[in-house]
Write an enzyme that holds these catalytic residues in place. Structure first.
Site, PDB file in Angstrom:
ATOM      1  N   CYS A  80       1.114 -22.723 -20.301  1.00 39.90           N
ATOM      2  CA  CYS A  80      -0.199 -22.873 -19.853  1.00 39.90           C
ATOM      3  C   CYS A  80      -1.115 -23.422 -21.023  1.00 39.90           C
ATOM      4  O   CYS A  80      -0.371 -23.782 -22.185  1.00 39.90           O
ATOM      5  CB  CYS A  80      -0.739 -21.573 -19.826  1.00 39.90           C
ATOM      6  SG  CYS A  80      -2.735 -21.397 -19.571  1.00 39.90           S
TER       7      CYS A  80
ATOM      8  N   HIS B 221      -1.313 -16.664 -12.986  1.00 42.78           N
ATOM      9  CA  HIS B 221      -1.507 -16.367 -14.417  1.00 42.78           C
ATOM     10  C   HIS B 221      -2.859 -17.262 -14.807  1.00 42.78           C
ATOM     11  O   HIS B 221      -3.743 -16.629 -15.363  1.00 42.78           O
ATOM     12  CB  HIS B 221      -0.581 -17.393 -15.307  1.00 42.78           C
ATOM     13  CG  HIS B 221      -0.728 -17.844 -16.813  1.00 42.78           C
ATOM     14  ND1 HIS B 221      -0.041 -16.920 -17.508  1.00 42.78           N
ATOM     15  CD2 HIS B 221      -1.474 -18.420 -17.405  1.00 42.78           C
ATOM     16  CE1 HIS B 221      -0.434 -17.391 -18.697  1.00 42.78           C
ATOM     17  NE2 HIS B 221      -1.404 -18.221 -18.711  1.00 42.78           N
ATOM     18  N   GLU B 222      -3.101 -18.469 -14.097  1.00 40.28           N
ATOM     19  CA  GLU B 222      -4.183 -19.271 -14.485  1.00 40.28           C
ATOM     20  C   GLU B 222      -5.817 -18.361 -13.766  1.00 40.28           C
ATOM     21  O   GLU B 222      -6.616 -18.527 -14.216  1.00 40.28           O
ATOM     22  CB  GLU B 222      -4.144 -20.464 -13.894  1.00 40.28           C
ATOM     23  CG  GLU B 222      -3.268 -21.477 -14.351  1.00 40.28           C
ATOM     24  CD  GLU B 222      -3.309 -21.524 -15.906  1.00 40.28           C
ATOM     25  OE1 GLU B 222      -4.371 -21.471 -16.428  1.00 40.28           O
ATOM     26  OE2 GLU B 222      -2.146 -21.947 -16.416  1.00 40.28           O
TER      27      GLU B 222
ATOM     28  N   HIS C   4      -6.840 -16.059 -16.157  1.00 40.32           N
ATOM     29  CA  HIS C   4      -7.773 -16.609 -17.144  1.00 40.32           C
ATOM     30  C   HIS C   4      -9.058 -16.904 -16.379  1.00 40.32           C
ATOM     31  O   HIS C   4     -10.056 -16.355 -16.952  1.00 40.32           O
ATOM     32  CB  HIS C   4      -7.364 -18.048 -17.593  1.00 40.32           C
ATOM     33  CG  HIS C   4      -6.331 -17.901 -18.384  1.00 40.32           C
ATOM     34  ND1 HIS C   4      -5.925 -16.987 -19.433  1.00 40.32           N
ATOM     35  CD2 HIS C   4      -4.890 -18.895 -18.408  1.00 40.32           C
ATOM     36  CE1 HIS C   4      -4.947 -17.468 -20.201  1.00 40.32           C
ATOM     37  NE2 HIS C   4      -4.282 -18.310 -19.542  1.00 40.32           N
TER      38      HIS C   4
ATOM     39  N   HIS D 117      -4.304 -14.552 -23.202  1.00 42.46           N
ATOM     40  CA  HIS D 117      -2.975 -14.579 -23.224  1.00 42.46           C
ATOM     41  C   HIS D 117      -2.417 -13.170 -23.896  1.00 42.46           C
ATOM     42  O   HIS D 117      -3.129 -12.618 -24.799  1.00 42.46           O
ATOM     43  CB  HIS D 117      -2.209 -15.687 -23.957  1.00 42.46           C
ATOM     44  CG  HIS D 117      -2.372 -16.951 -23.386  1.00 42.46           C
ATOM     45  ND1 HIS D 117      -2.067 -18.185 -23.804  1.00 42.46           N
ATOM     46  CD2 HIS D 117      -2.223 -17.391 -21.853  1.00 42.46           C
ATOM     47  CE1 HIS D 117      -2.449 -19.119 -23.047  1.00 42.46           C
ATOM     48  NE2 HIS D 117      -2.068 -18.703 -21.779  1.00 42.46           N
TER      49      HIS D 117
END
Length: 475
Positions: free
Chosen positions: A85, A211-212, A215, A221
């Site tokens: 990432c 995952h993104e 965020h 993380h």
């Protein structure tokens, strides 16, 4: 930059001192790009001291489950070159668990997919994005709705290197995607990657999108390498689930999904979760310290581990509370020698001494237990191998292959383990073929994984307690 003086000051390995300057520059760029090297606001200097670089390198190594030497070596460079990432890592702040970067002030969010990738159909991209959102809505009260017009809360798009992105991508590999924190909402994917679904080739869009989106919802993380929010992409996983660190982090921001929790309780009633009562003759095992009697990928696709009179399930979130074996498998004794669940017949076999027990789900089948008449008693381990749909039985340095539907040569003299599996020790504790199709062998606190050539894979053995039972604690 303080590059050449750094090398002497850190007493780096022979590799590091003989490496080309480009590798050293690459290391410094990486440490700065991903937040391991940061200058205080009051500092006017553009250079980092050798001590600062060594400490940054050490923290990166520890966060990557490497020895924290502060020394630049091949393994550290290889780790830095893995796809990942684009957001910074917070590990230089000694973060021990999930990091929270912000939160949305509402729980009903819209999203819009502005463009697609030619690697997948538009429908496949939409499905992958929907699945990515579902990871988070399943464990929180958050709700996500796609819109095709107007400005959405979360805006998803693909960008080629250097084109229409405020943080340009770097070509294939390296940085795969990046996202803004709440309440900005941008999520960008690198179009130079090969985006896929249901394949070990390329980069899995569903997992990277999840995952993104983590965020975009406010998570930083994670230091847990098996967490979704770990910075490095570790590949396609058919049965991917959120790590406990992911769940706790997102629930710290938005709370729990009460409805999903109630449904989960209903689904998991097959496996008792009540804590066992200790008895004088049956000490409660410690999954973090004790070896295994057996381990299986058993009924309902659950991973069951056995020790003494107790068993527990192993999940992506850790282990369940221990319970007595007989609470689930009536009539089955403790202190087993081995166990195996056949994916071919859906039967589970348990071995102890000279006897074998056979269960369909959790019901003992008629006529069992039976005597072992064609193999030696007190075997060490057993596994079902998908490659030939046979059951393997292990004892000492030898093994037998057994076909449930056909005649098998189960002579008193088994074949050598080393003649088939290269690098596997004798006198095993347990073995199984897991959800990913890989074969695992256990002995003490160590476990080995073999590849398609039946050789132990590079980097093994690893710690059973840390990787399977998730007993590792960060100080």
């Amino acid at each position: 930059m303080l590059l050449l003086p750094l090398l002497g000051a850190l007493s780096l390995s022979v590799y590091a001192t003989q490496s080309d300057p480009s590798s050293e520059e690459e290391t410094l760029r990486y440490l700065q790009q991903f937040g391991y090297l940061q200058k205080p606001l009051e500092s006017d200097s553009e250079d980092f001291s050798p001590e600062e670089v060594q400490e940054a390198l050490r923290v990166f190594q520890l966060a990557s489950q490497l020895p924290g030497t502060g020394v630049l070596d091949d393994i550290t460079l290889e780790k830095m070159r893995q796809p990942r990432c684009g957001l910074e890592d917070p590990f230089n702040q000694k973060t021990l668990r999930y990091l929270l970067l912000g939160r949305w002030r509402k729980k009903n969010l819209t999203y819009r997919i502005y463009n697609s990738t030619p690697d997948m159909t538009s429908a496949a991209v939409r499905t992958a994005i929907q699945s990515a959102f579902k990871y988070w809505s399943d464990v929180t009260p958050l709700a996500f709705r796609e819109t095709i017009n107007g400005r959405a809360d979360i805006r998803i798009s693909f960008h080629q290197r250097g084109i229409s992105c405020s943080r340009p991508f770097d070509g294939p590999g390296k940085v795969l995607a990046h996202a803004d924190i709440p309440e900005e909402g941008a999520v960008h994917f690198d179009e130079d990657e090969l985006w896929t679904e249901g394949s070990y080739l390329g980069v899995n869009l569903r997992i990277i999108a999840a995952h993104e989106l983590g965020h975009a919802l406010g998570l930083g993380h994670s230091r847990y390498s098996t967490s979704l929010m770990a910075p490095v992409y570790t590949g396609y996983k058919p049965n991917f689930r959120l790590h406990d660190d992911d769940v706790k982090g997102i629930q710290a921001l938005y709370g729990k999904n009460i409805q999903t929790e109630e449904e989960e309780k209903i689904v998991t009633t097959h496996v008792p979760t009540s804590s066992p009562e200790p008895t004088p003759n049956s000490p409660i095992p410690n999954p973090c310290n004790d070896s295994l009697d057996a381990i299986i990928l058993g009924p309902y696709g659950k991973t069951f581990a056995f020790k003494g009179d107790y068993m527990w399930t192993v999940t992506d979130f850790g282990i369940s509370p221990l319970t007595r074996i007989q609470a689930l498998w009536k009539g089955l004794p403790g202190n087993l020698d081995a166990a195996v669940h056949s994916q071919r017949t859906k039967r589970t076999y348990f071995f102890k001494g000279e006897k074998v027990w056979r269960y369909r789900d959790f019901k003992l089948e008629y006529g069992y237990p039976k005597l072992l008449t064609r193999v030696l008693q007190n075997i060490d381990a057993a596994l079902y191998w998908e490659g030939n749909q046979k059951i393997f039985l292990f004892k000492g340095e030898g093994y037998w292959q057994w076909d449930e539907y056909g005649w098998s040569n189960l002579s008193p003299n088994p074949k050598k383990i080393s003649s088939l599996f290269t690098g596997i020790p004798p006198h095993l504790d347990a073995a199984l073929t897991w959800k990913n199709g890989k074969v695992y062998f256990f002995k003490g606190d160590k476990y080995w994984r073999v590849n398609k050539q039946l050789r132990v894979e590079r980097g093994y053995p690893l710690s059973k307690a840390e990787r399977w039972m998730q007993c590792r604690h960060f100080d």
